[in-house]
Design an enzyme around this catalytic site. Sequence first.
Site, short mmCIF file in Angstrom:
data_model
loop_
_atom_site.label_atom_id
_atom_site.label_comp_id
_atom_site.label_asym_id
_atom_site.label_seq_id
_atom_site.Cartn_x
_atom_site.Cartn_y
_atom_site.Cartn_z
N ASP A 102 6.30 31.04 62.69
CA ASP A 102 6.41 31.27 61.26
C ASP A 102 7.11 32.63 61.08
OD1 ASP A 102 5.61 30.45 58.59
OD2 ASP A 102 4.10 32.00 58.64
N LYS A 130 9.68 27.35 61.67
CA LYS A 130 10.01 27.54 60.25
C LYS A 130 10.96 28.72 60.16
CE LYS A 130 5.44 26.67 58.20
NZ LYS A 130 4.41 27.34 57.39
N ARG A 164 -7.25 19.69 62.27
CA ARG A 164 -6.65 19.74 63.61
C ARG A 164 -6.64 18.37 64.26
NH1 ARG A 164 -6.09 25.18 65.12
NH2 ARG A 164 -7.71 26.59 64.42
#
Length: 179
Positions: A102, A130, A164
Amino acid sequence: MEQDIERILFSAEELAERIRAMAEEINRDYAGKEPLLVSVLRGSFIFMADLVRQIRLPCTVDFMAVSSYGKSTVSSGAVQITKDLSEDIFHKDLIIVEDILDSGNTLNYLMKTLLARNPASIRLCALLDKPERRKVPVHIDYRGFEIPDEFVVGYGLDYAERYRNLPYIGILKPSVYGK
Ligand code: IMP
Ligand code: MG
């Protein structure tokens, strides 16, 4: 759980196919070597389990954990090792197995910390990336998928420790985290 998912990004089948191809690259690149795969807990536990079973080389595994976002969906930037590796990595060929990149804060910090222990080599294998969110540059050697700036869960990835266990990766409805 299912009703909290806006849309599925990658099905279990798509994930399996991509991970098989990533493992093939690793099998080729590390022929004659014995890599040590380091899973960054907890998000990468399922990815690690699937990846390692497609690796046809002698290899070892180890685990470490770093502080997560808690119940927020935005990185604080502060990284802390909450569980360190069990084995010495001196002169080892490391492959860091991470669920998602990220801001890059976590991996940037981890790479520096592990490099200081003088392994023979370190490469990064990340299932999701990302790129729009990157704050510090991180080189990814094996990348599963590039994704847009959305918060995703499933296949090991969580929001507040939940989701998860979903077998696929999906975008979480923003209403779930109060947006
Ligand atoms: P970074 O340090 O900002 O690159 O954050 C990396 C970590 O944040 C990952 O290992 C995940 O645990 C978590 N993370 C970032 N984006 C997401 C997401 O969309 N879903 C779930 N966890 C995420
Ligand atoms: Mg993680």
